[in-house]
Design a protein around this motif. Sequence first.
Motif, short mmCIF file in Angstrom:
data_model
loop_
_atom_site.label_atom_id
_atom_site.label_comp_id
_atom_site.label_asym_id
_atom_site.label_seq_id
_atom_site.Cartn_x
_atom_site.Cartn_y
_atom_site.Cartn_z
N ARG A 20 -2.20 -19.23 12.77
CA ARG A 20 -0.86 -18.67 12.96
C ARG A 20 -0.01 -19.56 13.86
O ARG A 20 1.18 -19.74 13.64
CB ARG A 20 -0.97 -17.26 13.54
N SER A 24 3.68 -21.96 12.42
CA SER A 24 4.97 -21.37 12.78
C SER A 24 6.08 -22.02 11.97
O SER A 24 6.07 -23.22 11.72
CB SER A 24 5.24 -21.57 14.27
N LEU A 25 7.04 -21.21 11.54
CA LEU A 25 8.10 -21.71 10.66
C LEU A 25 9.06 -22.63 11.40
O LEU A 25 9.35 -22.43 12.57
CB LEU A 25 8.88 -20.53 10.07
N LYS A 72 2.86 -23.27 3.97
CA LYS A 72 2.24 -22.78 5.19
C LYS A 72 2.37 -21.26 5.31
O LYS A 72 1.43 -20.57 5.75
CB LYS A 72 2.86 -23.47 6.40
N SER A 73 3.51 -20.73 4.90
CA SER A 73 3.69 -19.28 4.95
C SER A 73 2.79 -18.58 3.95
O SER A 73 2.24 -17.51 4.22
CB SER A 73 5.16 -18.94 4.65
N GLU A 76 -0.73 -18.29 5.36
CA GLU A 76 -0.82 -17.17 6.29
C GLU A 76 -0.92 -15.85 5.55
O GLU A 76 -1.69 -14.96 5.89
CB GLU A 76 0.40 -17.15 7.21
N GLU A 77 -0.10 -15.72 4.49
CA GLU A 77 -0.10 -14.48 3.71
C GLU A 77 -1.43 -14.33 2.96
O GLU A 77 -1.94 -13.20 2.82
CB GLU A 77 1.08 -14.49 2.73
N ARG A 127 15.40 -19.64 3.32
CA ARG A 127 14.03 -19.14 3.41
C ARG A 127 13.53 -18.89 1.99
O ARG A 127 13.82 -17.86 1.40
CB ARG A 127 13.93 -17.87 4.25
N LYS A 172 6.61 -8.11 0.85
CA LYS A 172 5.43 -8.25 1.71
C LYS A 172 4.39 -7.22 1.31
O LYS A 172 4.69 -6.04 1.13
CB LYS A 172 5.83 -8.07 3.17
#
Length: 206
Positions: A20, A24-25, A72-73, A76-77, A127, A172
């Motif tokens: 995490r 980071s974004l 990267k997101s 994480e998901e 985004r 989400k």
Amino acid sequence: MDTASNSRKRTRFIDLSAMRKSFSLKPLTLGVAGVLLSACSSDRQEAVVYTDLEDCTRANPDAVSQCEVAYKSALEEAARTAPKYRSASDCEYEFGPNQCQQVSSSNGSFFMPFMAGYMVSSLLSPRPYYQPMFTSYSRNSSYRYRWIGADGFDYGGYNKKRFNVSKRAFEKKPAVTRTISRGGFGSTVRAKSSWGSKSSSKGWGG
């Protein structure tokens, strides 16, 4: 060509808290030349599945930052929403040899499949929309070489990369906090009711 042989990875151990921090974004740059993807209607939009970061940047050399953020997101998901197994053997029965990783969390350790790709839409927006994608390489699974979303939606054969999806595809998904046993993946996917035909906004369980 055997897709499984090109996609296999060694089982490894990862730390979610460290991941995490490293994922980071970062702020996105705008004004990149048009690449992807315009919405087909108010509720539908085009999306593309990339197998990894290099696949995305190779297809979109002027959108490297956006590819990185989405990738990267999505990782994480994937860690948050992937099906979780008590043992490596149960996970590999569903997804194939060397297709699972051991993960450490505050609830203990478990095994989950590697993210096989990530679906991206609106890549040029501040985004981008994204979600992790999974596939099975196991002869035991009816989902072998098929794209499966984070909620269990079956998008079809692994060779297909472009889709027209509902915007709800990128909503989400609930975190998966409980482990399932061998056979749980297939039964969970089959139990889904749909956005269109095969899916729901529910996750693998939790």
